[in-house]
Write a protein that holds these residues in place. Structure first.
Motif, PDB file in Angstrom:
ATOM      1  N   MET A 199       0.849  -1.198   0.000  1.00 37.27           N
ATOM      2  CA  MET A 199       0.000   0.000   0.000  1.00 37.27           C
ATOM      3  C   MET A 199       0.886   1.249   0.000  1.00 37.27           C
ATOM      4  N   ASN A 200       0.705   2.107  -0.998  1.00 33.71           N
ATOM      5  CA  ASN A 200       1.526   3.310  -1.100  1.00 33.71           C
ATOM      6  C   ASN A 200       0.927   4.464  -0.295  1.00 33.71           C
ATOM      7  N   SER A 201       1.622   5.597  -0.316  1.00 39.40           N
ATOM      8  CA  SER A 201       1.201   6.742   0.496  1.00 39.40           C
ATOM      9  C   SER A 201      -0.162   7.282   0.068  1.00 39.40           C
ATOM     10  N   GLU A 202      -0.447   7.254  -1.237  1.00 39.32           N
ATOM     11  CA  GLU A 202      -1.747   7.732  -1.712  1.00 39.32           C
ATOM     12  C   GLU A 202      -2.874   6.875  -1.145  1.00 39.32           C
ATOM     13  N   MET A 203      -2.667   5.572  -1.147  1.00 37.11           N
ATOM     14  CA  MET A 203      -3.696   4.670  -0.621  1.00 37.11           C
ATOM     15  C   MET A 203      -3.889   4.864   0.881  1.00 37.11           C
ATOM     16  N   ILE A 204      -2.796   5.094   1.586  1.00 36.58           N
ATOM     17  CA  ILE A 204      -2.888   5.321   3.029  1.00 36.58           C
ATOM     18  C   ILE A 204      -3.674   6.597   3.318  1.00 36.58           C
ATOM     19  N   LEU A 205      -3.376   7.650   2.546  1.00 36.24           N
ATOM     20  CA  LEU A 205      -4.101   8.912   2.720  1.00 36.24           C
ATOM     21  C   LEU A 205      -5.582   8.751   2.370  1.00 36.24           C
ATOM     22  N   ALA A 206      -5.856   8.050   1.271  1.00 39.78           N
ATOM     23  CA  ALA A 206      -7.244   7.835   0.854  1.00 39.78           C
ATOM     24  C   ALA A 206      -7.995   7.029   1.899  1.00 39.78           C
ATOM     25  N   LEU A 207      -7.350   6.024   2.438  1.00 34.85           N
ATOM     26  CA  LEU A 207      -7.974   5.205   3.473  1.00 34.85           C
ATOM     27  C   LEU A 207      -8.257   6.028   4.721  1.00 34.85           C
ATOM     28  N   ALA A 256     -11.147  11.333  -3.304  1.00 34.50           N
ATOM     29  CA  ALA A 256     -10.156  10.411  -3.863  1.00 34.50           C
ATOM     30  C   ALA A 256     -10.106  10.510  -5.379  1.00 34.50           C
ATOM     31  N   GLN A 257     -11.254  10.653  -6.014  1.00 34.47           N
ATOM     32  CA  GLN A 257     -11.280  10.791  -7.470  1.00 34.47           C
ATOM     33  C   GLN A 257     -10.501  12.019  -7.921  1.00 34.47           C
ATOM     34  N   ARG A 258     -10.553  13.052  -7.109  1.00 25.88           N
ATOM     35  CA  ARG A 258      -9.867  14.307  -7.436  1.00 25.88           C
ATOM     36  C   ARG A 258      -8.371  14.247  -7.121  1.00 25.88           C
ATOM     37  N   LEU A 259      -8.017  13.672  -5.987  1.00 26.42           N
ATOM     38  CA  LEU A 259      -6.632  13.711  -5.521  1.00 26.42           C
ATOM     39  C   LEU A 259      -5.842  12.425  -5.760  1.00 26.42           C
ATOM     40  N   TRP A 260      -6.501  11.284  -5.606  1.00 28.84           N
ATOM     41  CA  TRP A 260      -5.797   9.996  -5.720  1.00 28.84           C
ATOM     42  C   TRP A 260      -6.635   9.016  -6.546  1.00 28.84           C
ATOM     43  N   PRO A 261      -6.710   9.221  -7.852  1.00 23.02           N
ATOM     44  CA  PRO A 261      -7.577   8.399  -8.706  1.00 23.02           C
ATOM     45  C   PRO A 261      -7.331   6.894  -8.604  1.00 23.02           C
ATOM     46  N   ASP A 262      -6.098   6.522  -8.303  1.00 19.07           N
ATOM     47  CA  ASP A 262      -5.796   5.094  -8.217  1.00 19.07           C
ATOM     48  C   ASP A 262      -6.180   4.492  -6.865  1.00 19.07           C
TER      49      ASP A 262
END
Length: 196
Positions: free
Chosen positions: A1-9, A73-79
């Motif tokens: 899990m990368n930083s984007e996923m951690i932030l999104a979570l 998440a769609q706006r900041l971390w689409p993945d």
């Protein structure tokens, strides 16, 4: 899990875990919603206080927090959209602030679907409202609506969303396990009555 996923979570869980039903009932002078009816923090139990307005506000805000998590998440971390969606639902079901005793996820899942898979949100809403009007049993309407989400994903060929939405539906049904026991005994209350 990368930083984007951690932030999104983290964002998803933080939004999902806001106990709007509890907060709205208190602000509306109805006390602790957990001591009324079924003890749940969702809109159906808020309705048992006798206030349709507070119940409607709870439903809308519980849906809005799910939609907000996905939209951010769609706006900041689409993945990491699916991670944010999962965080929002789990946050609602198991909020750390309430010792992991949250709601049942029906409204929050609807909110998640609105930006994630609009056609599924439409079918979900129709099933939920339609069954509620016909049967007047909130749990049956909610569980049936949740079940439409993975079915719709499968029908439209969205194989990426299907496993997640199936998991979401199963979580919502799991949170209704006490309702299922009451349904089996013929003791599940109908909307409009005050018993638990």
């Amino acid at each position: 899990m990368n930083s984007e996923m951690i932030l999104a979570l983290a964002i998803g869980y933080s939004l999902g875990s806001i106990p709007f039903g509890l907060l709205i009932a208190r602000m509306g002078g109805k006390g602790d919603i957990r001591e009324i009816g079924s003890g749940n923090i969702g809109a159906t139990n808020v309705l048992r206080t006798g206030s349709k307005g507070l119940a409607a506000a709870t439903l809308l805000l519980d849906a809005a927090k799910g939609a907000a998590a996905v939209l951010i998440a769609q706006r900041l971390w689409p993945d990491a959209v699916n991670v944010a969606a999962a965080g929002a639902l789990v946050g609602h079901l198991y909020p750390v602030w309430l010792r992991f005793k949250g709601g049942k996820g029906v409204a929050t899942l609807l909110g998640i679907l609105v930006p994630l898979l609009p056609v599924a949100a439409l079918i979900y809403a129709i099933a939920w409202i339609g069954l509620l009007l016909v049967l007047r049993i909130s749990s049956v309407a909610g569980m049936a609506a949740a079940a439409t989400a993975p079915v719709t994903a499968a029908v439209v060929g969205d194989t990426a969303l299907f496993p997640m939405l199936l998991g979401f539906a199963l979580l919502v049904i799991w949170k209704h396990r006490e309702n299922l026991k009451r349904l089996a005994k013929g003791e599940e209350p109908r909307v409009g009555r005050k018993q638990a």
